[in-house]
Design a protein around this motif. Structure first.
Motif, short mmCIF file in Angstrom:
data_model
loop_
_atom_site.label_atom_id
_atom_site.label_comp_id
_atom_site.label_asym_id
_atom_site.label_seq_id
_atom_site.Cartn_x
_atom_site.Cartn_y
_atom_site.Cartn_z
N VAL A 149 0.78 -1.20 -0.06
CA VAL A 149 -0.01 -0.03 -0.05
C VAL A 149 0.90 1.34 -0.17
CG1 VAL A 149 -1.78 1.17 1.28
CG2 VAL A 149 -1.99 -1.29 1.13
N SER A 150 1.94 1.03 0.58
CA SER A 150 3.01 2.13 0.49
C SER A 150 3.29 2.87 -0.77
CB SER A 150 4.12 2.07 1.74
OG SER A 150 4.63 0.87 0.93
N ASP A 151 3.23 1.71 -1.83
CA ASP A 151 3.71 2.33 -3.24
C ASP A 151 2.58 3.08 -3.65
OD1 ASP A 151 5.92 0.58 -3.11
OD2 ASP A 151 5.25 -0.72 -4.74
N TRP A 152 1.54 3.08 -3.41
CA TRP A 152 0.35 3.94 -3.81
C TRP A 152 -0.58 4.64 -3.00
CZ3 TRP A 152 -4.54 1.43 -2.28
CH2 TRP A 152 -4.66 0.22 -1.88
N ALA A 153 0.09 4.87 -1.82
CA ALA A 153 -0.41 5.78 -0.93
C ALA A 153 -0.59 7.11 -1.23
CB ALA A 153 -0.02 5.57 0.53
N ASN A 204 -4.68 11.94 4.89
CA ASN A 204 -5.04 11.36 6.00
C ASN A 204 -5.67 10.00 5.90
OD1 ASN A 204 -7.40 12.24 4.94
ND2 ASN A 204 -8.30 13.13 6.74
N TRP A 205 -5.45 9.26 4.86
CA TRP A 205 -6.32 7.94 4.86
C TRP A 205 -6.25 7.04 6.12
CZ3 TRP A 205 -4.69 3.04 4.46
CH2 TRP A 205 -3.20 2.73 4.51
N GLN A 206 -5.11 6.80 6.57
CA GLN A 206 -4.75 5.80 7.73
C GLN A 206 -5.78 6.18 9.03
OE1 GLN A 206 -0.49 6.14 7.91
NE2 GLN A 206 -0.85 3.93 7.63
N SER A 207 -6.05 7.50 9.08
CA SER A 207 -6.72 7.99 10.16
C SER A 207 -8.28 7.88 9.98
CB SER A 207 -6.70 9.36 10.70
OG SER A 207 -7.06 10.19 9.50
N GLN A 208 -8.71 7.14 8.95
CA GLN A 208 -10.04 7.26 8.48
C GLN A 208 -10.55 5.76 8.52
OE1 GLN A 208 -11.55 9.06 4.78
NE2 GLN A 208 -9.66 10.18 4.91
#
Length: 455
Positions: A125-129, A135-139
């Protein structure tokens, strides 16, 4: 992974049943994990349409097509070419396709059962984050995200989970409870025992609590009881932080045995298969059903009507707390991961679809009302049109809150110890054929033998 395979089948079956009623870029070169190389990205001219190849097993195609239609309407330059598989076929076909270099853009991943068999052909996922909101992770629910990452043997996040399932929970036939004078879901084993006595007195032909006696399900029930003592107890047992003959384990085994020796759970019901227990509840012949959250579709009146379930109203609650000083618990695991293969030439567009499905209220609303998964998106609420009674609304909220609270995971610790030793031993405990102390000692001896390493 036997339980996870079983639950994968349940997830696929539940999704198919629910579909009957709910019709309403920057990329690295290798991902650093071996396997195939990342495909070069295709150039897209202004006004040109892109078609993404999407393989999955869940949700059911009828439900998923609603999601695709909504996404394509909001993103007219992107088309989705969907291929849906049965659960069993998918576990075979996806690794073969990815290993063979087939051009796929989005794939569903059974998080616990498939991550490690396909991860070398997926982009982290880090390749296309960078194609997601900053702030996607906080969601996303942090427990679900953490479980999805930790299941990978290299501790890398390869997919974003759509949601989670957990166990064990209790579903209730509201009409039978009312007839017995029961006005609230039981929260302790003492309350459940009192409810069982009332049901036996008012409805002698009704099974008070229906549940599967299959060994895999009994260890789910047991670990739910154990985690009421310590929400991470089952994790700690498998990682060696707590011994299988520890005081906590003896306490958990004693509480589990007491559920049966007190008559709260009937030992005669241990002969039932999961389908038998479900059928008893769905036909109005059981007041309570002990099941996993994957059965939450039964809370929907539309689902019950479409599937010929004669129960008028269904509520739910956590497994009543069975230990003094304990707290509600459920073991959970993230499921329905969405990933981008290395073979994709349209990473930015694929990421946009995954964002729609996991990070937007609009996308969630197209599949989450099936109630098969508790969605990973923080703050998502099921529409009142899906849960039409206070009992159903409160019950689903309890399930979601218990899962969201985060407890022990399920599926992270693959070992034959569970199936070869624990499962059948628990049935002996339930039938009082062995004391909790002797059972704990036996389990610890087997664990210490070295014959059952984590895989």
């Amino acid at each position: 992974m036997r339980k996870e395979a079983q639950l994968g089948r349940l997830l696929g079956t539940a999704g198919a049943a629910v579909a009957l009623i709910l019709t309403a870029a920057a990329c690295g070169n290798s991902g650093g994990v071996g396997g195939s190389s990342n495909a070069a990205q295709a150039s897209v001219a202004a006004g040109q349409s892109v078609t993404l190849n999407y393989w999955t097993w869940f949700p059911a195609q009828t439900t998923l097509q609603k999601s695709i239609d909504a996404f394509e309407k909001a993103n007219p330059g992107i088309k989705i070419n969907l291929r849906e598989f049965t659960n069993t076929n998918y576990q075979t076909e996806l690794p073969l396709a990815l290993g063979g270099g087939q051009s796929l853009d989005i794939v569903g991943v059974q998080v616990s059962a498939m991550t490690n068999s396909v991860r070398k052909n997926l982009r982290p996922v880090s390749d296309w984050a960078s194609d997601l909101p900053s702030n996607w992770q906080s969601q996303i629910n942090s427990t679900m995200l953490d479980q999805t990452q930790k299941i990978a043997q290299d501790d890398t996040l390869y997919s974003i989970p759509m949601g989670s399932i957990g166990s064990a929970f209790v579903y209730s036939n509201q009409a039978l409870l009312a007839k017995a004078g029961i006005t609230a879901e039981p929260t302790t084993s003492a309350e459940l025992a009192a409810d069982v006595a009332k049901i036996k007195a008012t409805e002698p032909g009704v099974t008070p609590v229906a549940f599967s006696g299959e060994s895999w399900w009994q260890d789910e029930v047991f670990f739910t009881v154990a985690d009421q003592i310590d929400p991470k107890l089952s994790d700690e047992l498998y990682t060696g932080k707590v011994a299988w003959n520890s005081p906590q384990m003896v306490k958990a085994l004693t509480a589990y045995q007491n559920l049966f020796s007190s008559g709260t759970l009937g030992t005669g019901t241990l002969s039932l298969k999961e389908a038998d227990a479900d059928n008893a509840f769905n036909s109005g012949k059981a007041a309570f059903l002990l099941e996993g959250s994957w059965d939450s579709s039964v809370l929907s009146s539309a689902y019950r009507q479409a599937n010929g379930i004669s129960v008028a109203d269904v509520g739910a609650g956590y497994l009543p707390v069975s230990v003094a000083g304990g707290s509600p618990a459920a073991r959970t695991y993230a499921e329905g991961g969405l990933a981008i293969p290395k073979s994709s030439q349209h990473v930015a567009q694929a990421a946009k679809f995954i964002q729609f499905m996991t990070l937007s209220q609009q996308g969630e609303s197209t599949w989450a009302p099936d109630l098969v998964l508790v969605p990973s998106l923080n703050g998502y609420t099921v529409p009142s049109s899906v849960l039409t009674s206070p009992a159903a609304q409160s019950g689903y909220q309890t399930i979601a809150q218990t899962i969201d609270a985060g407890g022990s995971g399920r599926g992270e610790y693959s070992t034959t110890f569970t199936s070869d030793v624990l499962d059948n031993s628990l049935l002996q405990v339930a039938r009082s054929q062995i004391t909790p102390q002797a059972e704990a000692a036996k389990l610890q001896s087997a664990w210490a033998s070295g014959r059952y390493p984590l895989q």
